[in-house]
Write a protein that holds these residues in place. Structure first.
Motif, short mmCIF file in Angstrom:
data_model
loop_
_atom_site.label_atom_id
_atom_site.label_comp_id
_atom_site.label_asym_id
_atom_site.label_seq_id
_atom_site.Cartn_x
_atom_site.Cartn_y
_atom_site.Cartn_z
N GLU A 1 -71.42 64.99 56.85
CA GLU A 1 -70.58 64.54 57.96
C GLU A 1 -69.75 63.29 57.65
OE1 GLU A 1 -73.83 64.87 57.82
OE2 GLU A 1 -74.94 63.49 59.09
N ASP A 2 -70.23 62.46 56.71
CA ASP A 2 -69.46 61.26 56.38
C ASP A 2 -68.53 61.47 55.18
OD1 ASP A 2 -70.79 59.87 58.39
OD2 ASP A 2 -72.46 59.42 57.02
N GLU A 3 -68.51 62.68 54.65
CA GLU A 3 -67.77 62.91 53.41
C GLU A 3 -66.68 63.95 53.54
OE1 GLU A 3 -70.50 63.10 49.87
OE2 GLU A 3 -71.94 63.28 51.51
N VAL A 4 -66.33 64.30 54.77
CA VAL A 4 -65.29 65.31 54.96
C VAL A 4 -64.25 64.81 55.97
CG1 VAL A 4 -66.69 67.33 54.38
CG2 VAL A 4 -66.70 66.46 56.74
N GLY A 5 -63.15 65.54 56.04
CA GLY A 5 -62.11 65.19 57.00
C GLY A 5 -60.99 64.40 56.37
N LEU A 6 -60.03 64.07 57.19
CA LEU A 6 -58.82 63.39 56.72
C LEU A 6 -59.13 62.03 56.08
CD1 LEU A 6 -55.71 63.49 56.70
CD2 LEU A 6 -55.74 62.36 58.93
N ALA A 7 -60.06 61.28 56.69
CA ALA A 7 -60.28 59.90 56.26
C ALA A 7 -60.76 59.81 54.81
CB ALA A 7 -61.29 59.21 57.19
N VAL A 8 -61.50 60.79 54.34
CA VAL A 8 -62.00 60.70 52.96
C VAL A 8 -61.17 61.56 51.99
CG1 VAL A 8 -64.34 60.26 53.74
CG2 VAL A 8 -63.68 62.58 53.16
N SER A 9 -60.11 62.18 52.50
CA SER A 9 -59.28 62.99 51.62
C SER A 9 -58.39 62.10 50.77
CB SER A 9 -58.41 63.95 52.44
OG SER A 9 -59.22 64.90 53.09
N PRO A 10 -58.49 62.20 49.45
CA PRO A 10 -57.68 61.30 48.61
C PRO A 10 -56.17 61.53 48.76
CG PRO A 10 -59.41 62.35 47.32
CD PRO A 10 -59.41 63.02 48.66
N THR A 11 -55.75 62.76 49.02
CA THR A 11 -54.31 63.00 49.13
C THR A 11 -53.91 63.20 50.58
OG1 THR A 11 -54.53 65.40 48.84
CG2 THR A 11 -54.19 64.10 46.86
N GLN A 12 -52.69 62.82 50.88
CA GLN A 12 -52.14 63.01 52.22
C GLN A 12 -50.73 63.55 52.11
OE1 GLN A 12 -52.26 59.24 54.25
NE2 GLN A 12 -54.45 58.99 53.78
N VAL A 13 -50.34 64.31 53.11
CA VAL A 13 -48.96 64.79 53.14
C VAL A 13 -48.10 63.64 53.69
CG1 VAL A 13 -47.35 66.47 54.07
CG2 VAL A 13 -49.66 67.18 53.45
N GLY A 14 -47.16 63.18 52.86
CA GLY A 14 -46.33 62.05 53.26
C GLY A 14 -45.02 62.50 53.87
N GLY A 15 -44.76 63.80 53.89
CA GLY A 15 -43.52 64.30 54.47
C GLY A 15 -43.25 65.70 54.00
N MET A 16 -42.37 66.35 54.72
CA MET A 16 -42.02 67.72 54.38
C MET A 16 -40.51 67.86 54.51
SD MET A 16 -43.86 70.58 53.76
CE MET A 16 -45.25 71.03 54.78
N ASP A 17 -39.87 68.30 53.45
CA ASP A 17 -38.42 68.51 53.50
C ASP A 17 -38.13 69.98 53.26
OD1 ASP A 17 -37.60 65.66 53.43
OD2 ASP A 17 -38.62 65.73 51.49
N THR A 18 -37.05 70.45 53.86
CA THR A 18 -36.62 71.79 53.49
C THR A 18 -35.98 71.69 52.13
OG1 THR A 18 -34.65 71.37 54.77
CG2 THR A 18 -36.27 72.82 55.76
N ALA A 19 -36.23 72.69 51.31
CA ALA A 19 -35.64 72.70 49.99
C ALA A 19 -34.19 73.14 50.13
CB ALA A 19 -36.41 73.66 49.10
N ASP A 20 -33.28 72.36 49.56
CA ASP A 20 -31.86 72.74 49.64
C ASP A 20 -31.61 73.91 48.71
OD1 ASP A 20 -31.24 70.70 51.38
OD2 ASP A 20 -31.01 69.25 49.74
N PRO A 21 -30.93 74.94 49.23
CA PRO A 21 -30.59 76.03 48.32
C PRO A 21 -29.63 75.54 47.24
CG PRO A 21 -29.61 76.39 50.50
CD PRO A 21 -30.43 75.14 50.59
#
Lengths: 342, 259
Positions: free
Chosen positions: B217-237
């Motif tokens: 219970e103390d080792e899962v979830g967003l808080a202990v996840s080393p990576t985070q999504v910092g943003g999402m862009d649409t890929a330009d064709p």
């Protein structure tokens, strides 16, 4: 063996950019040179050293460490032991883990090959590092390291950050960064490191390994690719590719049909190519395929369906059956040999 | 080992890749309309698990992590022939990246006393391919990825895999317990049998385990996840000429121009 949930990593202790040097039987995978080139830029922007890590047997008898320096490394760490040949995930992972824990790199780049993707997690899990898969862009933005990767079939580009954990690890697709020319005059240090893995502790044994002369499609200047429209007969594409001094590639569907080997697959779950010329024959242009060929300089499409999305993503196209068009192209080049490289 | 092997197969519920799109106006992801399905490569994992059970005996347990309705993918696996299913479901898992996800699955596999854990090559939604090696790393077990075929050697307590490597293949023997990531499309997944399917959809009830049940219970979830999504862009064709030519000679001239 509870893993620790350490949000208290002292990120100041970590510096330098590391590149894993993938070699099999003394042959260095080309993605390594691409990563050293990109890693050099990142190290310069960060004001840190670029460190190459080589594992294998009798590495000292090769010129791999010197080549790494010529390609941009400031330092080369060599772990030389029979346990590292051929590649296995457990000894590679364990040795890399030990080096990460003792030397604390800030960034670690690994080729997104089957080898790299096989063992990266065996380093990232025990060190609680952030690991981002299959990156296509790596940037320093306002002092923050950002890893970008395609998401949702290439429609979107996700930016992944790793604020509180080190190292910031990435597997990187072959072919997305250009390799720099070697500079034989560069200076660097080569250091043999302590090998912490013993054969008695390994859990796997390689019984045999068959690696043929499979071409590296990521390196070709001309790629002639086929999809479902090929209907099982790649022969004309082989002939055209040979004429143009290129390589044959394929979509996932064509590979799954068993018409051609998986090493030649272009796309989201295959390889990224960046040739001067990409000929898409009988390929509809699904987004997952486009993602692997978007860096091509010129794209030519041959398809019977005028509404196929490939035409929106091609420079020049012709509506027609590749089984007629490709032989006509071959005939044209037979008659106009001067038009193509010898 | 006389009673066969405890085989666990990890399956994931994902949005149907064909239904996910990007709103060109907002650049946001439209996944609300997408049907939830079992990750396509996981069918190959289930098939491999069932084939292994046919050869060495034992049981196949499907294991998934997700919201309560993710039990649907366990029912798919049970319909195909898995003996049982366990769902790891807990709000505490929310926001987990591959590090805590593979930890939870690793603890689940331990709890099931697994000899072999199967997973697909990667998922169609996040395509990291990191979870099977992550499970192996968390448990200190052997792993076999990009697997094309298996030869069990129960008398040696080992599993031999033919795995795809760049430019060829290799055969690797791994000591149990071992985590196997099956290559996508490397076998022909069997269809669900009618009786099994009816059982899976009506009588079968998976067990549900929480983070606390697994002791993570103390080792899962967003808080202990080393990576985070910092943003999402649409890929330009990529801009292309999009010129459609009439005859092959013109096309050949364009090709000659480039080479």
């Amino acid at each position: 063996m509870a893993a620790t949930s350490d949000s208290g990593v002292d990120i100041e202790e970590y510096d330098d950019v590391w590149v894993f040097v993938e070699q099999h039987d003394g042959e260095v995978a080309s993605v390594t040179w691409e990563l050293l080139s990109k890693g050099r830029d990142l190290a310069d922007e960060r004001g840190e050293d670029l460190v190459a890590l080589v594992m294998g047997e009798d590495i000292d008898e090769t010129d791999i460490p010197q080549q790494c320096i010529a390609r941009g490394a400031d330092r080369v760490l060599v772990a030389d032991d029979p346990v590292f040949e051929p590649y296995r995930s457990d000894p590679y992972g364990e040795q890399f883990r030990h080096l990460v824990e003792t030397r604390k790199p800030a960034v670690a780049l690994i080729g997104g090959t089957h080898t790299g993707r096989d063992f990266a997690g065996r380093v990232a899990v025990p060190t609680h590092a952030g690991l981002t898969a299959d990156c296509t862009e790596l940037e320093m933005e306002d002092g923050r390291y950002e890893m970008r990767r395609p998401a949702f079939g290439g429609d979107a580009l996700a930016t992944i950050i790793c604020p509180e954990h080190r190292p910031q690890m990435s597997t990187v697709r072959p072919g997305v960064f250009p390799a720099a020319e070697p500079d034989e005059d560069r200076d660097g240090e080569i250091e043999d490191v302590e090998v912490v893995v013993d054969e008695s502790e390994t859990m796997t044994e390689v019984l045999d390994r068959e690696v043929g002369d499979v071409a590296d499609i990521t390196d070709a200047d001309v790629v002639v690719a086929g999809g479902m429209g090929v209907e099982g007969d790649f022969e004309p594409l082989w002939e055209l590719a040979e004429m143009l001094d290129g390589e044959v590639a394929a979509t996932r569907d064509a590979v799954e049909e068993g018409w051609i080997e998986p090493a030649r697959q272009v796309g989201q779950t295959g390889k990224t190519v960046r040739p001067k010329l990409y000929i898409a024959a009988g390929i509809s242009g699904a987004i997952q395929h486009l993602e692997g060929m978007d860096d091509s300089e010129t794209v030519i499409a041959i398809n019977t369906d005028p509404n196929a999305p490939i035409f929106d993503n091609a420079d020049y196209g012709i509506v027609g059956d590749l089984h007629e068009v490709v032989p006509e192209l071959i005939e044209y080049f037979e008659e106009h040999e001067e038009a193509i490289p010898a | 080992m006389t009673d066969g092997w405890n085989i666990v197969v990890c399956v994931k519920q994902v949005p149907d890749a064909d239904d996910v799109s990007i709103d060109p106006e907002t650049g946001r992801l439209n996944r609300s309309d997408a049907e939830a399905v079992m990750n396509a490569p996981d069918y190959n994992a289930v098939e491999a698990a069932l084939e292994l059970r046919d050869e060495v005996g034992g049981t196949v347990t499907a294991l998934s992590m997700g919201p309560p309705n993710a039990d649907a993918v366990l029912r798919v696996a049970v319909g195909m022939g898995a003996d049982d299913g366990v769902l790891l479901s807990d709000p505490a898992f929310g926001g987990s990246d591959t590090w805590p996800t593979s930890l939870a699955l690793a603890r689940g596999a331990e709890e099931l006393d697994a000899d072999v854990v199967f997973g697909g090559e990667e998922t169609t939604d996040s395509s990291t391919g990191q979870v099977p090696p992550g499970i192996a790393a968390h448990n200190g077990w052997a792993q076999l990825t990009y697997v094309e075929g298996l030869e069990p050697r129960p008398d040696e307590g080992r599993l031999v895999a033919k795995r795809d490597v760049e430019g060829g293949y290799e055969r690797v023997a791994a000591e149990l317990p071992v985590v196997v990531a099956m290559g996508f499309g490397e076998n022909d997944p069997r269809p669900a049998g009618l009786h099994r399917k009816i059982y899976a959809e009506t009588d079968f009830e998976p067990e549900t385990w929480t983070a606390e049940d697994l002791g993570v219970e103390d080792e899962v979830g967003l808080a202990v996840s080393p990576t985070q999504v910092g943003g999402m862009d649409t890929a330009d064709p990529v801009p292309r000429e999009q010129e459609v030519l009439e005859d092959t000679e013109e096309l050949a001239e364009q090709i000659a121009e480039v080479v």
